[in-house]
Design a protein around this motif. Structure first.
Motif, PDB file in Angstrom:
ATOM      1  N   TYR A   1     -72.648-117.332 -24.305  1.00  0.00           N
ATOM      2  CA  TYR A   1     -72.300-116.632 -25.541  1.00  0.00           C
ATOM      3  C   TYR A   1     -73.545-116.060 -26.223  1.00  0.00           C
ATOM      4  O   TYR A   1     -73.536-114.911 -26.678  1.00  0.00           O
ATOM      5  CB  TYR A   1     -71.568-117.587 -26.488  1.00  0.00           C
TER       6      TYR A   1
ATOM      7  N   ASN B   1     -65.898-107.999 -28.944  1.00  0.00           N
ATOM      8  CA  ASN B   1     -64.670-108.769 -29.137  1.00  0.00           C
ATOM      9  C   ASN B   1     -64.926-110.270 -29.118  1.00  0.00           C
ATOM     10  O   ASN B   1     -64.324-111.019 -29.896  1.00  0.00           O
ATOM     11  CB  ASN B   1     -63.628-108.387 -28.087  1.00  0.00           C
TER      12      ASN B   1
ATOM     13  N   ALA C   1     -67.537-111.752 -30.141  1.00  0.00           N
ATOM     14  CA  ALA C   1     -68.164-112.088 -31.418  1.00  0.00           C
ATOM     15  C   ALA C   1     -67.113-112.367 -32.497  1.00  0.00           C
ATOM     16  O   ALA C   1     -67.355-113.152 -33.415  1.00  0.00           O
ATOM     17  CB  ALA C   1     -69.084-110.964 -31.870  1.00  0.00           C
ATOM     18  N   LEU C   2     -65.957-111.762 -32.369  1.00  0.00           N
ATOM     19  CA  LEU C   2     -64.868-111.959 -33.333  1.00  0.00           C
ATOM     20  C   LEU C   2     -63.978-113.147 -32.985  1.00  0.00           C
ATOM     21  O   LEU C   2     -63.146-113.556 -33.795  1.00  0.00           O
ATOM     22  CB  LEU C   2     -64.017-110.691 -33.408  1.00  0.00           C
ATOM     23  N   ASP C   3     -64.168-113.707 -31.801  1.00  0.00           N
ATOM     24  CA  ASP C   3     -63.327-114.795 -31.293  1.00  0.00           C
ATOM     25  C   ASP C   3     -63.888-116.137 -31.767  1.00  0.00           C
ATOM     26  O   ASP C   3     -64.864-116.642 -31.212  1.00  0.00           O
ATOM     27  CB  ASP C   3     -63.289-114.728 -29.762  1.00  0.00           C
ATOM     28  N   GLN C   4     -63.277-116.710 -32.767  1.00  0.00           N
ATOM     29  CA  GLN C   4     -63.760-117.963 -33.352  1.00  0.00           C
ATOM     30  C   GLN C   4     -63.671-119.151 -32.399  1.00  0.00           C
ATOM     31  O   GLN C   4     -64.379-120.144 -32.566  1.00  0.00           O
ATOM     32  CB  GLN C   4     -62.968-118.281 -34.623  1.00  0.00           C
ATOM     33  N   SER C   5     -62.836-119.068 -31.374  1.00  0.00           N
ATOM     34  CA  SER C   5     -62.637-120.186 -30.447  1.00  0.00           C
ATOM     35  C   SER C   5     -63.452-120.073 -29.166  1.00  0.00           C
ATOM     36  O   SER C   5     -63.388-120.960 -28.317  1.00  0.00           O
ATOM     37  CB  SER C   5     -61.153-120.298 -30.082  1.00  0.00           C
TER      38      SER C   5
ATOM     39  N   LYS D   1     -68.865-121.312 -27.368  1.00  0.00           N
ATOM     40  CA  LYS D   1     -70.183-120.765 -27.696  1.00  0.00           C
ATOM     41  C   LYS D   1     -71.360-121.536 -27.097  1.00  0.00           C
ATOM     42  O   LYS D   1     -72.435-120.981 -26.946  1.00  0.00           O
ATOM     43  CB  LYS D   1     -70.340-120.677 -29.206  1.00  0.00           C
TER      44      LYS D   1
ATOM     45  N   SER E   1     -57.054-117.417 -23.008  1.00  0.00           N
ATOM     46  CA  SER E   1     -57.110-116.996 -24.408  1.00  0.00           C
ATOM     47  C   SER E   1     -57.796-115.656 -24.654  1.00  0.00           C
ATOM     48  O   SER E   1     -57.826-115.206 -25.786  1.00  0.00           O
ATOM     49  CB  SER E   1     -57.853-118.058 -25.227  1.00  0.00           C
TER      50      SER E   1
END
Length: 74
Positions: free
Chosen positions: A6, A27, A29-33, A36, A51
């Motif tokens: 990540y 995209n 970077a916007l995926d909180q799940s 990382k 996911s």
């Protein structure tokens, strides 16, 4: 210390980018799940398969992960 996938992927972000890698990074970077901290291909691949609806195909991930691994060798 080795960067996670990540962390490497975030260096590929480009809000104006039109290529698949930049779109993937933007995209993710916007995926909180997103996993990382992972450095593991299978862990990230499994997450994306289950996911990662924003990734049009896994070939993009495969190419990105290969580039990540190549950068780690230096």
């Amino acid at each position: 210390m080795k960067r996670s996938f990540y962390q490497w992927l975030m260096t590929q972000k480009n809000p104006d980018g039109k290529d698949e890698l930049a779109n993937f990074a933007n995209n993710a970077a916007l995926d909180q799940s997103f996993p990382k901290q992972s450095e593991d291909y299978h862990e990230v691949a499994q997450y994306l398969e289950l996911s990662g609806a924003y990734l049009p195909n896994m070939d993009i991930f495969d190419q990105a992960f290969a580039a990540y691994q190549a950068m780690d060798q230096f």
